[in-house]
Design an enzyme around this catalytic site. Structure first.
Site, PDB file in Angstrom:
ATOM      1  N   ASP A 178       2.547   4.538   4.991  1.00  0.00           N
ATOM      2  CA  ASP A 178       3.627   5.107   4.016  1.00  0.00           C
ATOM      3  C   ASP A 178       3.972   6.599   4.266  1.00  0.00           C
ATOM      4  OD1 ASP A 178       5.907   4.900   2.526  1.00  0.00           O
ATOM      5  OD2 ASP A 178       4.556   5.104   0.417  1.00  0.00           O
ATOM      6  N   GLU A 384      10.416   5.600  -7.098  1.00  0.00           N
ATOM      7  CA  GLU A 384       8.694   5.816  -7.153  1.00  0.00           C
ATOM      8  C   GLU A 384       8.215   7.222  -7.574  1.00  0.00           C
ATOM      9  OE1 GLU A 384       9.175   6.076  -2.858  1.00  0.00           O
ATOM     10  OE2 GLU A 384       9.945   4.886  -4.333  1.00  0.00           O
TER      11      GLU A 384
END
Length: 467
Positions: A178, A384
């Protein structure tokens, strides 16, 4: 093995460092409201630079096309995954990036992955991090990982930040970290970066989303190999999978953008499909005080109606996070679409007066003799980390760019068919609470709905009275 962000990608960097991939981070576009031709021009320029490198290997471009290709101006935006999970229609961790808390629903919805040629997003186990905090650890055994979090048909996996356990690899696309995933294994981030790179590659990550410090990363990998900490076999293993995907995609034969379907962007067919997804994602939890006097469907021929709320006339709020930018936007100038206000205006009788007031006071409501009121509220957009909160907020997937899908069901042109993709709890003291837990006692259970406008699926009257 190196993926860098668009903002640091230049022809010289791509050519001289043989960069394998570029990614657009959230909101990283050629310019504000960039259209599809702007994107094509930019990416083709990057690709031509990659083809001029020593081996002429094409790069692969990555973008977070969450709920539609949301960075392209006028692209159709769909409800977030948590909304699509309510549809139970497989054409369609982070709370709203998951289809449901119920693994069975998620498994059913992953039929979409082969059609999109997409990756299983987000990183494995992200829906089970400690306290639900973004990028936190998921403390779980192998059986729990495979039975709850691992989809069967993943062609690409994004490992979590804590990737040191090194679970078995999956055939197909490469494992890719990520955003700064390797950097953030430790706290503070980037502590002993050489050790982090070694752990990440040894754990099976094939491509590293660096995304900025590519020279540091490449130099470290070279040193690890030259000093026998990382074997060339491991590097070849990673590169082999990356090349396999590039060959499968036809990038060596046709490296530049295929413009065949450009005219389909924002087409009526796309809009109609998104509108269908919106109406199927809406969940009816209560319909009046009892089954004998339902509130919906609403009358289309009311003389005057009130439309209120922060989300009634705001495409940015309506679409949520990952729309035009990472954390979402406020207003109607960032994309094309239909607000809830616009959708209702089309559906009601021409003689009906619609009065829109974002936040009307009591005197205003009482003095205007409204036949009924529609209030559209929800969370402000977030993605997020920024969405982590200890406060009670509204789980609100948003109707994307097609607000008319809301009007479709409110006024009875279509019935409510959505089922709750997530449990709605009575109090925060019950958390964490998920389907199958021994203490499962929610306000509204996962997969709850009202069927045929009756109060038989959920005893919501009792629940609401108790709350």
């Amino acid at each position: 093995m190196t993926q860098i962000e668009r903002s640091v990608a230049t022809p010289d960097v791509l050519r001289d460092y043989s960069i394998g991939s570029i990614i657009s981070g959230g909101g990283s576009a050629p310019h504000f409201n960039a259209k599809v031709q702007d994107w094509i021009h930019m990416i083709n320029g990057f690709q031509n630079a990659s083809l001029s490198s020593r081996l002429g290997i094409p790069m692969i471009y990555g973008i977070d096309a969450v709920h539609g290709h949301n960075n392209i101006y006028k692209a159709t935006i769909f409800p977030h995954n948590v909304g699509l999970g309510a549809t139970r229609d497989p054409r369609w961790g982070r709370c709203y990036e998951s289809y449901s808390e119920d693994p069975k629903v998620v498994e059913m919805m992953t039929e979409i992955i082969p059609g999109l040629q997409a990756c299983a997003k987000h990183f494995v186990g992200d829906g089970g991090t400690t306290k639900g905090i973004n990028e936190n650890n998921n403390v779980i055994g192998y059986h729990g990982l495979m039975s709850i979090h691992m989809p069967e048909d993943a062609c690409q996996l994004l490992p979590c930040q804590d990737c040191s356990q090194g679970y078995p690899q999956v055939q197909g696309f490469c494992h890719i970290s990520d955003w700064e995933g390797v950097t953030r294994i430790t706290y503070p981030p980037h502590s002993n970066y050489t050790e982090l790179v070694l752990k990440g590659i040894s754990a099976g990550i094939d491509m590293i989303m660096v995304p900025y410090n590519h020279t540091e990363f490449i130099n470290i990998v070279n040193d690890l190999v030259n000093n026998n900490y990382t074997s060339m076999d491991r590097i070849d293993d990673a590169v082999r999978r990356i090349l396999r995907v590039k060959f499968t995609l036809g990038l060596f034969e046709t490296p530049l953008a295929d413009e065949t379907l450009v005219d389909q962007l924002g087409s009526q067919a796309h809009i109609d499909l998104a509108r269908e997804a919106v109406r199927k994602s809406l969940v009816l939890l209560k319909n009046g005080e009892n089954a004998d006097s339902p509130v919906v469907p609403l009358s289309k021929k009311a003389s005057r109606i009130l439309l209120a709320g922060s989300h009634a006339n705001n495409l940015g709020y309506q679409c949520g996070g990952w729309t035009a930018t990472w954390q979402g936007v406020d207003g109607n100038s960032y994309t094309a679409g239909t607000t809830v206000l616009s959708g209702i205006s089309v559906v009601v009788d021409p003689s009906t007066e619609i009065v829109y007031s974002k936040n009307p006071d009591v005197d205003f409501v009482k003095s205007n003799n409204f036949f009924y009121a529609i209030v559209v509220v929800g969370e402000t957009p977030y993605a997020e980390t920024a969405g982590d909160s200890l406060n009670l907020t509204i789980v609100e997937p948003g109707p994307s760019t097609e607000g008319q899908g809301v009007a479709d069901v409110l006024f009875g042109d279509y019935g409510f068919t959505g089922k709750l993709p997530r449990t709605l709890f009575k109090t925060v003291d019950q958390l964490p609470m998920n389907v199958g837990d021994s203490h499962y006692d929610p306000l509204f259970p996962c997969q709850c709905q009202l069927e045929n406008l009756l109060l038989k699926t959920c005893n919501v009257t009792r629940h609401l009275a108790e709350s």
